[in-house]
Design a protein around this motif. Structure first.
Motif, PDB file in Angstrom:
ATOM      1  N   GLY A   1       3.641   0.077  -8.636  1.00 61.77           N
ATOM      2  CA  GLY A   1       4.421  -1.060  -8.156  1.00 61.77           C
ATOM      3  C   GLY A   1       4.967  -0.875  -6.752  1.00 61.77           C
ATOM      4  N   VAL A   2       4.565   0.206  -6.097  1.00 64.89           N
ATOM      5  CA  VAL A   2       4.950   0.441  -4.695  1.00 64.89           C
ATOM      6  C   VAL A   2       3.904  -0.286  -3.850  1.00 64.89           C
ATOM      7  N   SER A   3       4.137  -1.556  -3.618  1.00 63.57           N
ATOM      8  CA  SER A   3       3.093  -2.435  -3.083  1.00 63.57           C
ATOM      9  C   SER A   3       2.746  -2.165  -1.630  1.00 63.57           C
ATOM     10  N   ASP A   4       3.662  -1.546  -0.880  1.00 67.67           N
ATOM     11  CA  ASP A   4       3.399  -1.320   0.548  1.00 67.67           C
ATOM     12  C   ASP A   4       2.833   0.073   0.836  1.00 67.67           C
ATOM     13  N   ALA A   5       2.436   0.805  -0.186  1.00 65.55           N
ATOM     14  CA  ALA A   5       1.917   2.165   0.019  1.00 65.55           C
ATOM     15  C   ALA A   5       0.734   2.136   0.976  1.00 65.55           C
ATOM     16  N   GLU A   6       0.717   3.081   1.915  1.00 64.71           N
ATOM     17  CA  GLU A   6      -0.356   3.125   2.912  1.00 64.71           C
ATOM     18  C   GLU A   6      -0.608   4.557   3.367  1.00 64.71           C
ATOM     19  N   LEU A   7      -1.842   4.773   3.816  1.00 69.43           N
ATOM     20  CA  LEU A   7      -2.263   6.053   4.398  1.00 69.43           C
ATOM     21  C   LEU A   7      -2.634   5.792   5.847  1.00 69.43           C
ATOM     22  N   ASP A   8      -2.024   6.539   6.788  1.00 75.22           N
ATOM     23  CA  ASP A   8      -2.354   6.306   8.193  1.00 75.22           C
ATOM     24  C   ASP A   8      -3.437   7.276   8.664  1.00 75.22           C
ATOM     25  N   GLU A   9      -3.848   7.130   9.907  1.00 70.84           N
ATOM     26  CA  GLU A   9      -4.961   7.913  10.435  1.00 70.84           C
ATOM     27  C   GLU A   9      -4.662   9.405  10.496  1.00 70.84           C
ATOM     28  N   TYR A  10      -3.400   9.779  10.544  1.00 71.27           N
ATOM     29  CA  TYR A  10      -3.017  11.181  10.666  1.00 71.27           C
ATOM     30  C   TYR A  10      -2.819  11.867   9.319  1.00 71.27           C
ATOM     31  N   GLY A  11      -2.994  11.120   8.226  1.00 71.72           N
ATOM     32  CA  GLY A  11      -2.889  11.714   6.909  1.00 71.72           C
ATOM     33  C   GLY A  11      -1.542  11.567   6.241  1.00 71.72           C
ATOM     34  N   TYR A  12      -0.669  10.702   6.777  1.00 73.46           N
ATOM     35  CA  TYR A  12       0.644  10.487   6.176  1.00 73.46           C
ATOM     36  C   TYR A  12       0.603   9.320   5.196  1.00 73.46           C
ATOM     37  N   VAL A  13       1.236   9.504   4.055  1.00 72.78           N
ATOM     38  CA  VAL A  13       1.400   8.431   3.080  1.00 72.78           C
ATOM     39  C   VAL A  13       2.835   7.938   3.154  1.00 72.78           C
ATOM     40  N   TYR A  14       2.990   6.628   3.341  1.00 70.40           N
ATOM     41  CA  TYR A  14       4.300   5.983   3.342  1.00 70.40           C
ATOM     42  C   TYR A  14       4.354   4.970   2.207  1.00 70.40           C
ATOM     43  N   GLY A  15       5.531   4.826   1.614  1.00 69.10           N
ATOM     44  CA  GLY A  15       5.703   3.818   0.584  1.00 69.10           C
ATOM     45  C   GLY A  15       7.175   3.562   0.335  1.00 69.10           C
ATOM     46  N   THR A  16       7.481   2.411  -0.304  1.00 63.12           N
ATOM     47  CA  THR A  16       8.871   2.011  -0.530  1.00 63.12           C
ATOM     48  C   THR A  16       9.124   1.692  -1.983  1.00 63.12           C
ATOM     49  N   ILE A  17      10.156   2.305  -2.553  1.00 62.25           N
ATOM     50  CA  ILE A  17      10.706   1.870  -3.831  1.00 62.25           C
ATOM     51  C   ILE A  17      11.842   0.914  -3.490  1.00 62.25           C
ATOM     52  N   PRO A  18      11.691  -0.378  -3.778  1.00 62.96           N
ATOM     53  CA  PRO A  18      12.704  -1.351  -3.341  1.00 62.96           C
ATOM     54  C   PRO A  18      14.064  -1.085  -3.973  1.00 62.96           C
ATOM     55  N   ALA A  19      15.109  -1.462  -3.248  1.00 59.96           N
ATOM     56  CA  ALA A  19      16.471  -1.296  -3.740  1.00 59.96           C
ATOM     57  C   ALA A  19      16.724  -2.185  -4.945  1.00 59.96           C
ATOM     58  N   THR A  20      17.553  -1.690  -5.859  1.00 56.95           N
ATOM     59  CA  THR A  20      17.999  -2.489  -7.007  1.00 56.95           C
ATOM     60  C   THR A  20      19.491  -2.765  -6.924  1.00 56.95           C
ATOM     61  N   SER A  21      20.141  -2.242  -5.897  1.00 56.48           N
ATOM     62  CA  SER A  21      21.573  -2.427  -5.721  1.00 56.48           C
ATOM     63  C   SER A  21      21.844  -3.736  -4.993  1.00 56.48           C
TER      64      SER A  21
END
Length: 417
Positions: free
Chosen positions: A52-72
């Motif tokens: 459910g981390v819909s914005d997960a991405e892998l960039d050209e340098y090998g980094y994975v970024y993703g967001t667990i949205p806030a529930t607060s």
């Protein structure tokens, strides 16, 4: 639902991740140093999207970024980052890892089946005495396991799985970061800090349950180069100046019984020659310099430079170069200005029925460099032990306890906002 009743996914994920060869390469100039690291990273992106981390991405340098949205409902909750690295160390093969689960381990020596000479026992690994009755994961005897740091990766993935499934757990926005090349010292070289957009961070790359690491070595690299003079050996008298001999003499001057990593422990720093090569005209010696007190790096370097000068005086005609390169600094210098980062972590340990043991790392982490890039970032335990070796192991219960701990940690930041 209490996390105590949660069916963890960390073990299943870990057992799969370690079978993917992600060894980094210190000799490679590329970023990441090996393309095969992305083999795991691509899988992580797809699994994050399934979670459910819909914005997960892998960039050209090998980094994975993703967001667990806030529930607060609060708007002022700091953005947290949880970070682990996907690569394994070049020190020991990471190809063809066969993980073995030793359920309810009874305390007897663990003989690894693919090489019975590789035995994991409590004499060499006393922490295992605390883990009798746990489910212990090892490799099969011919490779490392890869718990460093795929345990951390699996823990963060399980955190994401839990929090997405349980939106009733109140927390702020959480950013996930998986890095390549930590083991070769380039883990955060290409991190996009603006894209990451976090206020505070925690690496999941520590060892024993309860350890909380907010201090590490400051580190420099030193290159000593001796330049000699070449001549035909048949007619070399009074002309030749041998750089190899100068370098050998210099190394022989390093004190025995002190100063080196084989003679130091605790809060002691060291000076360590790690590579030497040369020919008649040019010889080099590479060092790593380490100390918890950053100011002492200069003291070590001045002492080392004194030995270089002494060597030059012994070899007329030799010219020496002495270059220093900063590697990383003690995260404590940053964390001392943000005490709640460590204090909230210690409170999370307490809520997970542990007393935090604040310790110093005789090494470095991605978190040390991230701290000086504007993201205060101590290190949390994963259970990874015997790292960089065929005797590497991890406790399932340690990994699950780490998941529980960082769930509490995310809640604490939300409560105190």
């Amino acid at each position: 639902m209490s996390i105590a009743n949660y069916k963890h996914t960390v073990t299943e994920r870990f057992m799969r991740y370690v079978q993917i060869d992600t060894q980094s390469d210190p000799a490679s100039p590329t970023q990441p140093s090996t393309e095969k690291q992305k083999d795991l990273s691509r899988i992580l992106v797809e699994e994050l999207k399934v979670i459910g981390v819909s914005d997960a991405e892998l960039d050209e340098y090998g980094y994975v970024y993703g967001t667990i949205p806030a529930t607060s409902g609060k708007e002022n909750v700091p953005v947290l980052c949880f970070c682990s690295h996907v690569d394994t160390a070049p020190d020991c093969s990471g190809f063809g890892v066969k993980p073995i689960l030793h359920e309810k381990w009874n305390g007897q020596p663990i003989v690894l089946p693919d090489d019975p000479l590789v035995v994991i026992n409590t004499n060499e690994h006393p922490y295992l005495l605390e883990r009798i009755g746990d489910d212990i994961i090892t490799a099969s005897g011919t490779t490392l396991l890869g718990a460093d740091d795929k345990a951390g990766v699996a823990i963060i993935m399980d955190l994401a799985n839990y929090l997405i499934q349980h939106p009733e757990v109140k927390h702020g926005k959480i950013r996930i970061l998986f890095t390549p090349d930590e083991e070769v010292g380039r883990g955060v070289n290409k991190v996009d800090m603006k894209k990451l957009g976090a206020d505070f961070g925690y690496t999941l790359d520590g060892g024993e349950r309860g350890h909380l690491e907010g201090e590490n070595f400051s580190a420099d690299a030193v290159m000593v180069t001796f330049n000699g003079i070449s001549a035909h050996p048949g007619y070399a008298k009074g002309k030749m100046v041998n750089a190899i001999k100068a370098a050998g003499t210099f190394v022989s001057m390093l004190p025995h019984g002190e100063w080196g990593p084989e003679f130091t422990e605790g809060m002691e720093g060291f000076v360590h020659p790690v590579h030497m090569e040369g020919m008649l005209e040019k010889a080099t010696v590479q060092f790593i310099i380490r100390d918890f007190d950053t100011a002492k790096l200069a003291t070590h370097e001045q002492r080392l430079k004194g030995l270089v000068d002494k060597t030059v005086a012994m070899f007329p005609g030799i010219h020496a170069e002495f270059t220093i390169k900063e590697q990383y600094r003690n995260m404590k210098e940053v964390l001392d200005h943000h005490p709640r980062v460590m204090d909230y972590a210690a409170e999370a340990y307490s809520r997970a029925d542990m007393q935090a043991k604040r310790i110093s790392i005789r090494g470095g982490t991605d978190g040390a460099r991230l701290s000086f890039m504007g993201l205060p970032c101590p290190n949390i335990f994963t259970g990874e032990m015997g790292i960089h070796s065929k005797q590497e192991y991890v406790s399932v219960q340690d990994m699950e306890k780490a998941v529980e701990t960082i769930v509490h940690l995310a809640q604490i930041w939300e409560e105190k906002a």
